[in-house]
Enzyme design. Structure first.
Site, PDB file in Angstrom:
ATOM      1  N   ASP A   1       0.652  -0.847   0.302  1.00  0.00           N
ATOM      2  CA  ASP A   1       0.138  -0.183  -0.127  1.00  0.00           C
ATOM      3  C   ASP A   1       0.952   1.549  -0.016  1.00  0.00           C
ATOM      4  O   ASP A   1       1.856   1.111   0.806  1.00  0.00           O
ATOM      5  CB  ASP A   1      -1.026   0.143   1.051  1.00  0.00           C
ATOM      6  CG  ASP A   1      -2.090  -0.913   1.244  1.00  0.00           C
ATOM      7  OD1 ASP A   1      -1.714  -1.992   0.269  1.00  0.00           O
ATOM      8  OD2 ASP A   1      -2.713  -1.550   2.416  1.00  0.00           O
TER       9      ASP A   1
ATOM     10  N   ASP B   1     -16.404  -3.388  -0.954  1.00  0.00           N
ATOM     11  CA  ASP B   1     -15.823  -3.015   0.747  1.00  0.00           C
ATOM     12  C   ASP B   1     -16.641  -2.830   1.240  1.00  0.00           C
ATOM     13  O   ASP B   1     -17.444  -2.309   1.335  1.00  0.00           O
ATOM     14  CB  ASP B   1     -14.613  -1.924   0.337  1.00  0.00           C
ATOM     15  CG  ASP B   1     -13.009  -2.016  -0.482  1.00  0.00           C
ATOM     16  OD1 ASP B   1     -13.066  -3.014  -1.182  1.00  0.00           O
ATOM     17  OD2 ASP B   1     -13.064  -1.356  -0.937  1.00  0.00           O
TER      18      ASP B   1
END
Length: 240
Positions: free
Chosen positions: A8, A129
């Site tokens: 990330d 998500d």
């Protein structure tokens, strides 16, 4: 079941956030390219690269992603900040193996069909998500009225090749997760589902290996050392 390390990127560095919230950085590594190369050298078959800056609309990290694509031969699934068809086209033509569409796909499912038609369904992943059982968008900052199984069916019908299901309630907390939301999604769709969120022990991976999950993305647990990549690979070898 593939074991997929997360890389990330925020402000040009490799980070791990708690539940995706800015300011909760727990891990900060200066060179995401070196991190990606290390995962490749250790045997990762897929890398999960997320432009957190792009996802949070703070400014992207595309130059870092471009360097990772140039230097790493391991297949990359990449998401974060892909808000337009042009963004998606750029990444797919640049050499990202699979793109992860979140907000764009959910707000305009026809873009999934368009991209799948041009590049092939296998290169299009849709991110679902889930927070408090509802799908969230825009870097997990806005809730929709939909649940993952319903949206999963819609995305599959529009040509998505696979789904990335992240349980935001558990993301980055290293406290385990509830498997039922994943099972509900797996039962609803016929395309591969990759799981992410809260995986913190080998037992968590064992639980996932008993489902039909295609893969599991792991970030904080690897970077904090609560799971070693080599131990996790045992479950990959047992399934593939």
């Amino acid at each position: 079941m593939f074991i997929i390390p997360a890389v990330d990127i925020k402000n040009g560095k490799c980070v791990q956030l708690v539940q995706g919230k800015p300011g909760t950085e727990q891990i900060i590594l200066d060179n995401p390219v070196e991190v990606a190369l290390e995962w490749e050298n250790r045997g990762a078959k897929i890398l999960h690269v997320i432009d957190l800056g792009g996802a949070l609309e703070e400014g992207g990290n595309l130059s870092v992603v471009e360097e990772i694509v140039r230097k790493v031969s391991t297949p990359i699934q990449m998401g974060g900040g892909i808000r337009t068809i042009d963004d998606a086209n750029y990444l797919l033509n640049m050499g990202v193996d699979k793109i992860i569409l979140g907000t764009l796909a959910i707000e305009n499912p026809s873009t999934v069909k368009e991209l799948a038609s041009e590049f092939g369904s296998e290169r299009i992943i849709v991110a679902l998500d889930s927070k408090d059982s509802q799908v969230v968008v825009r870097g997990w900052t806005e809730k929709t009225a939909q649940k993952a199984p319903v949206l999963g069916k819609i995305m599959a019908e529009h040509g998505a090749g696979s789904i990335l299901f992240t349980n935001v309630d558990h993301e980055g907390l290293l406290g385990g997760f509830k498997v039922n939301p994943l099972l509900e999604l797996l039962n609803a769709v016929d395309i591969p589902v990759i799981y992410s969120g809260g995986v913190s022990t080998l037992e968590d991976i064992s639980v996932l290996s008993k489902t039909d999950a295609y893969g599991v993305v792991i970030g904080s647990a690897f970077y904090k050392g609560t799971i070693t990549f080599e131990d996790a690979l045992i479950y990959e070898k047992n399934r593939n």
